[in-house]
Write a protein that holds these residues in place. Structure first.
Motif, PDB file in Angstrom:
ATOM      1  N   TYR A   1      51.841  52.688  38.095  1.00 47.18           N
ATOM      2  CA  TYR A   1      53.313  53.316  37.555  1.00 47.18           C
ATOM      3  C   TYR A   1      54.014  52.225  37.430  1.00 47.18           C
ATOM      4  N   GLY A   2      54.013  50.944  38.295  1.00 49.63           N
ATOM      5  CA  GLY A   2      54.733  50.089  38.297  1.00 49.63           C
ATOM      6  C   GLY A   2      54.663  49.056  36.814  1.00 49.63           C
ATOM      7  N   ARG A   3      53.474  49.300  36.205  1.00 50.01           N
ATOM      8  CA  ARG A   3      53.244  48.252  35.051  1.00 50.01           C
ATOM      9  C   ARG A   3      54.029  49.025  33.844  1.00 50.01           C
ATOM     10  N   ASN A   4      54.641  50.199  34.215  1.00 51.62           N
ATOM     11  CA  ASN A   4      55.659  50.831  33.277  1.00 51.62           C
ATOM     12  C   ASN A   4      55.098  51.055  31.725  1.00 51.62           C
ATOM     13  N   THR A   5      53.997  51.375  31.628  1.00 53.94           N
ATOM     14  CA  THR A   5      53.360  51.701  30.228  1.00 53.94           C
ATOM     15  C   THR A   5      52.340  52.801  30.536  1.00 53.94           C
ATOM     16  N   ASP A   6      52.160  53.864  29.897  1.00 53.00           N
ATOM     17  CA  ASP A   6      51.173  54.801  29.971  1.00 53.00           C
ATOM     18  C   ASP A   6      49.714  54.221  29.878  1.00 53.00           C
ATOM     19  N   LYS A   7      49.350  53.240  29.024  1.00 50.81           N
ATOM     20  CA  LYS A   7      48.128  52.679  29.057  1.00 50.81           C
ATOM     21  C   LYS A   7      47.786  51.796  30.297  1.00 50.81           C
ATOM     22  N   SER A   8      48.622  51.208  30.902  1.00 48.12           N
ATOM     23  CA  SER A   8      48.329  50.583  32.250  1.00 48.12           C
ATOM     24  C   SER A   8      48.126  51.756  33.384  1.00 48.12           C
ATOM     25  N   LEU A   9      49.251  52.534  33.258  1.00 48.07           N
ATOM     26  CA  LEU A   9      49.006  53.875  34.254  1.00 48.07           C
ATOM     27  C   LEU A   9      47.512  54.421  34.185  1.00 48.07           C
ATOM     28  N   SER A  10      47.154  54.859  33.002  1.00 49.27           N
ATOM     29  CA  SER A  10      45.965  55.499  33.017  1.00 49.27           C
ATOM     30  C   SER A  10      44.855  54.582  33.413  1.00 49.27           C
ATOM     31  N   HIS A  11      44.671  53.201  33.271  1.00 46.51           N
ATOM     32  CA  HIS A  11      43.870  52.310  33.635  1.00 46.51           C
ATOM     33  C   HIS A  11      43.885  52.543  35.087  1.00 46.51           C
ATOM     34  N   PHE A  12      44.760  52.451  35.729  1.00 47.33           N
ATOM     35  CA  PHE A  12      45.014  52.186  37.252  1.00 47.33           C
ATOM     36  C   PHE A  12      44.496  53.677  37.676  1.00 47.33           C
ATOM     37  N   ILE A  13      45.175  54.668  37.200  1.00 44.52           N
ATOM     38  CA  ILE A  13      44.401  55.978  37.650  1.00 44.52           C
ATOM     39  C   ILE A  13      43.061  56.234  37.732  1.00 44.52           C
ATOM     40  N   ASP A  14      42.371  55.586  36.676  1.00 45.74           N
ATOM     41  CA  ASP A  14      41.030  55.423  36.326  1.00 45.74           C
ATOM     42  C   ASP A  14      40.484  54.658  37.790  1.00 45.74           C
ATOM     43  N   ILE A  15      41.084  53.639  37.943  1.00 43.04           N
ATOM     44  CA  ILE A  15      40.517  52.616  39.137  1.00 43.04           C
ATOM     45  C   ILE A  15      40.653  53.857  40.510  1.00 43.04           C
ATOM     46  N   SER A  16      41.972  54.320  40.588  1.00 40.52           N
ATOM     47  CA  SER A  16      42.086  55.264  41.836  1.00 40.52           C
ATOM     48  C   SER A  16      40.954  56.295  41.890  1.00 40.52           C
ATOM     49  N   ARG A  17      40.624  56.849  40.794  1.00 39.33           N
ATOM     50  CA  ARG A  17      39.594  57.805  40.684  1.00 39.33           C
ATOM     51  C   ARG A  17      38.324  57.468  41.364  1.00 39.33           C
ATOM     52  N   GLY A  18      37.937  56.049  40.935  1.00 38.68           N
ATOM     53  CA  GLY A  18      36.727  55.465  41.058  1.00 38.68           C
ATOM     54  C   GLY A  18      36.791  55.184  42.688  1.00 38.68           C
ATOM     55  N   SER A  19      37.946  54.651  43.422  1.00 34.88           N
ATOM     56  CA  SER A  19      38.283  54.488  44.708  1.00 34.88           C
ATOM     57  C   SER A  19      37.901  55.791  45.660  1.00 34.88           C
ATOM     58  N   LEU A  20      38.442  57.059  44.869  1.00 35.20           N
ATOM     59  CA  LEU A  20      38.229  58.312  45.452  1.00 35.20           C
ATOM     60  C   LEU A  20      36.835  58.507  45.745  1.00 35.20           C
ATOM     61  N   TYR A  21      36.371  58.509  44.582  1.00 38.65           N
ATOM     62  CA  TYR A  21      34.461  58.857  44.617  1.00 38.65           C
ATOM     63  C   TYR A  21      33.760  57.922  45.460  1.00 38.65           C
ATOM     64  N   GLU A  22      34.255  56.495  45.554  1.00 38.38           N
ATOM     65  CA  GLU A  22      33.629  55.933  46.432  1.00 38.38           C
ATOM     66  C   GLU A  22      34.074  56.205  48.005  1.00 38.38           C
ATOM     67  N   LEU A  23      35.044  56.460  48.308  1.00 40.22           N
ATOM     68  CA  LEU A  23      35.178  57.069  49.585  1.00 40.22           C
ATOM     69  C   LEU A  23      34.612  58.153  50.214  1.00 40.22           C
ATOM     70  N   GLU A  24      34.570  59.255  49.008  1.00 35.40           N
ATOM     71  CA  GLU A  24      33.960  60.473  49.347  1.00 35.40           C
ATOM     72  C   GLU A  24      32.290  60.169  49.776  1.00 35.40           C
ATOM     73  N   THR A  25      31.691  59.246  48.953  1.00 36.69           N
ATOM     74  CA  THR A  25      30.390  58.799  49.286  1.00 36.69           C
ATOM     75  C   THR A  25      30.304  58.097  50.729  1.00 36.69           C
ATOM     76  N   GLN A  26      31.093  57.235  50.828  1.00 37.12           N
ATOM     77  CA  GLN A  26      31.224  56.369  52.113  1.00 37.12           C
ATOM     78  C   GLN A  26      31.438  57.393  53.406  1.00 37.12           C
TER      79      GLN A  26
END
Length: 122
Positions: A57-82
């Motif tokens: 959100y702080g990067r202020n572009t939709d492209k950056s936000l999409s990228h970091f949302i994607d990373i967040s989703r990966g962390s969510l699935y990592e957490l679920e697995t752990q």
């Protein structure tokens, strides 16, 4: 829905914080020898979810936000697995909290996917 002025107004960020708080409660009962292993990984993965939403959100572009949302989703699935691993190893003592965080992870996953898709369309 109210106006979004900061990342703190994003429901996916708010739910991410809820996941972090429950995750920290769950890991309190883990064996001491796991403090630098699974406990640490679980905490880092949980904190990564709202942190990456905020950073994107702080990067202020939709492209950056999409990228970091994607990373967040990966962390969510990592957490679920752990957490599944921790449950199978019988490290989790409070199944009520485990079920609650599992439910939140499921909700967060759906919300992140919907948010990501809305960004892709804009």
């Amino acid at each position: 829905m109210g106006e979004i002025k900061t990342y703190k107004d994003l429901l996916i960020w708010q739910k991410g914080i809820d996941i972090v708080l429950l995750t920290y409660k769950i890991t309190k009962s883990f064996p001491q020898e796991e403090i630098y292993a699974l406990t640490s990984q679980i905490k880092r993965a949980s904190v990564s979810i709202p942190s990456n939403i905020a950073e994107g959100y702080g990067r202020n572009t939709d492209k950056s936000l999409s990228h970091f949302i994607d990373i967040s989703r990966g962390s969510l699935y990592e957490l679920e697995t752990q957490l599944l691993i921790a449950k199978q190893l019988e490290f989790i003592q409070d199944l009520e909290i485990y079920n609650k965080v599992s439910s939140l992870i499921n909700e967060e996953s759906k919300m992140i996917n919907a948010f990501y898709n809305s960004l892709a369309k804009s």
